[in-house]
Motif scaffolding. Structure first.
Motif, PDB file in Angstrom:
ATOM      1  N   LEU A 104       3.153  14.726  -7.760  1.00  0.00           N
ATOM      2  CA  LEU A 104       3.257  16.015  -6.905  1.00  0.00           C
ATOM      3  C   LEU A 104       4.317  16.499  -6.539  1.00  0.00           C
ATOM      4  CD1 LEU A 104       0.656  17.353  -5.564  1.00  0.00           C
ATOM      5  CD2 LEU A 104       1.080  15.919  -3.335  1.00  0.00           C
ATOM      6  N   ASP A 105       4.523  17.747  -6.563  1.00  0.00           N
ATOM      7  CA  ASP A 105       5.903  18.457  -6.269  1.00  0.00           C
ATOM      8  C   ASP A 105       6.042  18.746  -4.892  1.00  0.00           C
ATOM      9  OD1 ASP A 105       8.466  19.420  -6.890  1.00  0.00           O
ATOM     10  OD2 ASP A 105       7.770  21.383  -7.287  1.00  0.00           O
ATOM     11  N   LEU A 106       5.829  17.708  -3.789  1.00  0.00           N
ATOM     12  CA  LEU A 106       6.187  17.845  -2.727  1.00  0.00           C
ATOM     13  C   LEU A 106       6.730  16.778  -2.001  1.00  0.00           C
ATOM     14  CD1 LEU A 106       2.411  19.242  -1.305  1.00  0.00           C
ATOM     15  CD2 LEU A 106       4.708  20.458  -1.472  1.00  0.00           C
ATOM     16  N   ALA A 107       7.473  17.032  -0.822  1.00  0.00           N
ATOM     17  CA  ALA A 107       8.094  15.834  -0.025  1.00  0.00           C
ATOM     18  C   ALA A 107       7.135  15.018   0.509  1.00  0.00           C
ATOM     19  CB  ALA A 107       8.939  16.648   0.962  1.00  0.00           C
ATOM     20  N   ILE A 108       6.890  13.866   0.090  1.00  0.00           N
ATOM     21  CA  ILE A 108       5.844  12.752   0.755  1.00  0.00           C
ATOM     22  C   ILE A 108       6.967  11.628   1.437  1.00  0.00           C
ATOM     23  CG2 ILE A 108       4.196  11.205   0.551  1.00  0.00           C
ATOM     24  CD1 ILE A 108       3.566  12.634  -2.169  1.00  0.00           C
ATOM     25  N   THR A 109       6.978  11.686   2.675  1.00  0.00           N
ATOM     26  CA  THR A 109       7.778  10.747   3.455  1.00  0.00           C
ATOM     27  C   THR A 109       7.082   9.826   4.191  1.00  0.00           C
ATOM     28  OG1 THR A 109       9.115  12.779   4.235  1.00  0.00           O
ATOM     29  CG2 THR A 109       9.943  10.732   5.172  1.00  0.00           C
ATOM     30  N   PRO A 110       7.323   8.415   3.636  1.00  0.00           N
ATOM     31  CA  PRO A 110       6.886   7.212   4.396  1.00  0.00           C
ATOM     32  C   PRO A 110       7.315   6.820   5.830  1.00  0.00           C
ATOM     33  CG  PRO A 110       8.235   6.464   2.811  1.00  0.00           C
ATOM     34  CD  PRO A 110       8.255   7.925   2.787  1.00  0.00           C
ATOM     35  N   GLN A 111       6.509   6.293   6.826  1.00  0.00           N
ATOM     36  CA  GLN A 111       7.042   5.602   7.827  1.00  0.00           C
ATOM     37  C   GLN A 111       7.853   6.663   8.802  1.00  0.00           C
ATOM     38  OE1 GLN A 111       5.738   2.589   8.599  1.00  0.00           O
ATOM     39  NE2 GLN A 111       4.471   2.862   6.857  1.00  0.00           N
ATOM     40  N   VAL A 112       7.126   7.624   9.148  1.00  0.00           N
ATOM     41  CA  VAL A 112       7.898   8.581  10.141  1.00  0.00           C
ATOM     42  C   VAL A 112       7.494   8.606  11.476  1.00  0.00           C
ATOM     43  CG1 VAL A 112       8.403  11.252  10.415  1.00  0.00           C
ATOM     44  CG2 VAL A 112       8.076  10.269   8.022  1.00  0.00           C
ATOM     45  N   VAL A 158       3.774   6.977  11.603  1.00  0.00           N
ATOM     46  CA  VAL A 158       2.620   7.407  10.706  1.00  0.00           C
ATOM     47  C   VAL A 158       2.862   6.922   9.502  1.00  0.00           C
ATOM     48  CG1 VAL A 158       2.108   9.332  12.209  1.00  0.00           C
ATOM     49  CG2 VAL A 158       3.578   9.761  10.295  1.00  0.00           C
ATOM     50  N   ASP A 159       2.015   6.683   8.607  1.00  0.00           N
ATOM     51  CA  ASP A 159       2.332   6.093   7.404  1.00  0.00           C
ATOM     52  C   ASP A 159       2.918   7.121   6.450  1.00  0.00           C
ATOM     53  OD1 ASP A 159       0.970   3.529   8.232  1.00  0.00           O
ATOM     54  OD2 ASP A 159      -0.747   4.150   7.496  1.00  0.00           O
ATOM     55  N   PHE A 160       2.428   8.331   6.374  1.00  0.00           N
ATOM     56  CA  PHE A 160       3.110   9.256   5.222  1.00  0.00           C
ATOM     57  C   PHE A 160       2.842  10.529   6.109  1.00  0.00           C
ATOM     58  CE2 PHE A 160       0.951   6.065   2.716  1.00  0.00           C
ATOM     59  CZ  PHE A 160       2.080   5.544   2.049  1.00  0.00           C
ATOM     60  N   LEU A 161       4.007  11.434   5.874  1.00  0.00           N
ATOM     61  CA  LEU A 161       4.140  12.786   6.152  1.00  0.00           C
ATOM     62  C   LEU A 161       4.083  13.629   4.899  1.00  0.00           C
ATOM     63  CD1 LEU A 161       3.928  15.017   8.203  1.00  0.00           C
ATOM     64  CD2 LEU A 161       6.428  14.709   8.378  1.00  0.00           C
ATOM     65  N   ILE A 162       3.099  14.508   4.232  1.00  0.00           N
ATOM     66  CA  ILE A 162       3.216  15.438   3.357  1.00  0.00           C
ATOM     67  C   ILE A 162       3.659  16.670   3.826  1.00  0.00           C
ATOM     68  CG2 ILE A 162       1.915  16.166   1.308  1.00  0.00           C
ATOM     69  CD1 ILE A 162       0.350  13.860   1.313  1.00  0.00           C
ATOM     70  N   GLY A 163       5.028  17.065   3.302  1.00  0.00           N
ATOM     71  CA  GLY A 163       5.178  18.525   3.503  1.00  0.00           C
ATOM     72  C   GLY A 163       5.750  18.469   4.992  1.00  0.00           C
ATOM     73  N   GLU A 164       5.195  19.229   5.982  1.00  0.00           N
ATOM     74  CA  GLU A 164       5.497  19.421   7.193  1.00  0.00           C
ATOM     75  C   GLU A 164       4.460  18.886   8.292  1.00  0.00           C
ATOM     76  OE1 GLU A 164       6.131  23.533   6.656  1.00  0.00           O
ATOM     77  OE2 GLU A 164       8.380  23.455   6.693  1.00  0.00           O
ATOM     78  N   THR A 194       0.745  -1.213  -0.117  1.00  0.00           N
ATOM     79  CA  THR A 194       0.214   0.003  -0.105  1.00  0.00           C
ATOM     80  C   THR A 194       1.050   1.236  -0.121  1.00  0.00           C
ATOM     81  OG1 THR A 194      -0.426  -0.098   2.362  1.00  0.00           O
ATOM     82  CG2 THR A 194      -2.062  -1.071   1.048  1.00  0.00           C
ATOM     83  N   GLU A 195       2.125   1.202   0.593  1.00  0.00           N
ATOM     84  CA  GLU A 195       2.904   2.238   0.565  1.00  0.00           C
ATOM     85  C   GLU A 195       3.379   2.594  -0.772  1.00  0.00           C
ATOM     86  OE1 GLU A 195       7.548   2.736   2.029  1.00  0.00           O
ATOM     87  OE2 GLU A 195       6.259   2.553   3.490  1.00  0.00           O
ATOM     88  N   THR A 196       3.848   1.566  -1.573  1.00  0.00           N
ATOM     89  CA  THR A 196       4.484   1.728  -2.845  1.00  0.00           C
ATOM     90  C   THR A 196       3.230   2.397  -3.770  1.00  0.00           C
ATOM     91  OG1 THR A 196       5.884  -0.290  -2.560  1.00  0.00           O
ATOM     92  CG2 THR A 196       5.075   0.383  -4.662  1.00  0.00           C
ATOM     93  N   ILE A 197       2.035   1.630  -3.839  1.00  0.00           N
ATOM     94  CA  ILE A 197       0.923   2.198  -4.587  1.00  0.00           C
ATOM     95  C   ILE A 197       0.563   3.786  -4.048  1.00  0.00           C
ATOM     96  CG2 ILE A 197      -1.428   2.007  -4.803  1.00  0.00           C
ATOM     97  CD1 ILE A 197      -1.079  -1.222  -4.932  1.00  0.00           C
ATOM     98  N   PHE A 198       0.570   4.134  -2.797  1.00  0.00           N
ATOM     99  CA  PHE A 198       0.100   5.547  -2.674  1.00  0.00           C
ATOM    100  C   PHE A 198       1.356   6.511  -3.419  1.00  0.00           C
ATOM    101  CE2 PHE A 198       0.494   9.212  -0.094  1.00  0.00           C
ATOM    102  CZ  PHE A 198      -0.742   9.588   0.271  1.00  0.00           C
ATOM    103  N   LEU A 199       2.756   6.111  -2.884  1.00  0.00           N
ATOM    104  CA  LEU A 199       3.534   6.821  -3.258  1.00  0.00           C
ATOM    105  C   LEU A 199       3.759   6.934  -4.972  1.00  0.00           C
ATOM    106  CD1 LEU A 199       6.423   5.782  -0.738  1.00  0.00           C
ATOM    107  CD2 LEU A 199       5.130   7.934  -0.886  1.00  0.00           C
ATOM    108  N   THR A 200       3.388   5.808  -5.750  1.00  0.00           N
ATOM    109  CA  THR A 200       3.470   5.692  -7.130  1.00  0.00           C
ATOM    110  C   THR A 200       2.285   6.662  -7.578  1.00  0.00           C
ATOM    111  OG1 THR A 200       4.406   3.589  -7.049  1.00  0.00           O
ATOM    112  CG2 THR A 200       3.312   4.275  -9.010  1.00  0.00           C
ATOM    113  N   ARG A 201       1.201   6.804  -7.053  1.00  0.00           N
ATOM    114  CA  ARG A 201       0.107   7.570  -7.593  1.00  0.00           C
ATOM    115  C   ARG A 201       0.329   9.185  -7.195  1.00  0.00           C
ATOM    116  NH1 ARG A 201      -5.251   3.752  -6.211  1.00  0.00           N
ATOM    117  NH2 ARG A 201      -4.660   1.948  -7.252  1.00  0.00           N
TER     118      ARG A 201
END
Length: 238
Positions: A153-161, A168-174, A142-149
């Motif tokens: 998006l021109d934003l930092a998306i960090t998984p597993q923070v 948490v699963d994903f942190l978008i931006g700050e 699910t992490e792979t699919i979310f990030l691929t889709r």
């Protein structure tokens, strides 16, 4: 007790039914079927996927999806299962890209195949792309699919923070957090998730929690929700 399966093959009573059927039809288990049997993340393995040599007419009687192909890696003639390397190459052309990528990353994460060996092999273009883009540290399909889709998006998306004592699963931006719930998010786990969501909110984070079905089957709604949050600058620190 031993019984005859076909010419050159015998089996014990209670033997794996899929292997017995493969031996009878002159095929090997491969693609998503073999990946699932090896414990890899796969999107769908409801029908058996089999591999057979080109022009192997007797294999056409086998039930399931048959991949007639010349294997990238030589097949063991005494096995009813393909090598995982061959299965991944077949899967690369059989499955949607994001699903195939998730399975390849699952194999790399569990160290069941050697990426270097695949890199040196004469892979078809789609498999070559997968071996170059798959990350061995992806946590789940699910992490792979979310990030691929959301790769566009021109934003930092960090998984597993780790934030405030929990991952948490994903942190978008700050400040924007996306959590993907699976079937285990019930009972005590659900109560813990709710408590952590409240703690995150009190510390200025914004949480979007989605379910597995929403991720896989209602993506347009998920994407619109995330884009609406970004449009309101909820991903930015105050």
């Amino acid at each position: 007790m031993i019984f005859s399966v076909c010419r050159g093959w015998v089996a014990l009573r209670g033997a794996d039914g899929m292997l017995v059927a493969a031996a009878r039809r002159g095929v090997v288990l491969s693609c998503v079927t073999l990946a699932a049997r090896k414990g890899l993340w796969v999107l769908d393995d409801s029908r058996p996927h089999l591999a057979a040599p080109p022009r192997s007419g007797h294999a056409s009687a086998a039930r399931g999806v048959i991949h007639w192909n010349t294997p990238t890696f030589p097949r063991d003639p005494d096995s009813c299962e393909d090598s995982l390397e061959n299965a991944l190459v077949i899967l690369a052309r059989c499955q949607p890209y994001e699903s195939a990528l998730a399975t390849w990353e699952s194999a790399f994460r569990q160290r069941l195949v050697d990426p270097a060996e695949l890199e040196r092999a004469p892979l078809p273009p789609i498999a070559r792309r997968l071996v170059e883009e798959a990350r061995p540290f992806a946590d789940s399909g699910t992490e792979t699919i979310f990030l691929t889709r959301l790769a566009w998006l021109d934003l930092a998306i960090t998984p597993q923070v780790w934030i405030l004592g929990h991952r948490v699963d994903f942190l978008i931006g700050e400040r924007l957090i996306v959590q993907v719930d699976g079937g285990h998010h019930v009972g005590a786990q659900r109560s813990s998730d709710i408590a952590h969501d409240a703690l995150l909110t009190l510390h200025g984070y914004h949480v979007i929690r989605i379910g597995y079905d929403q991720l896989m089957n209602q993506w347009l709604w998920v994407q619109r929700t995330i884009l609406a949050a970004i449009g309101q600058r909820l991903h930015r620190a105050a």
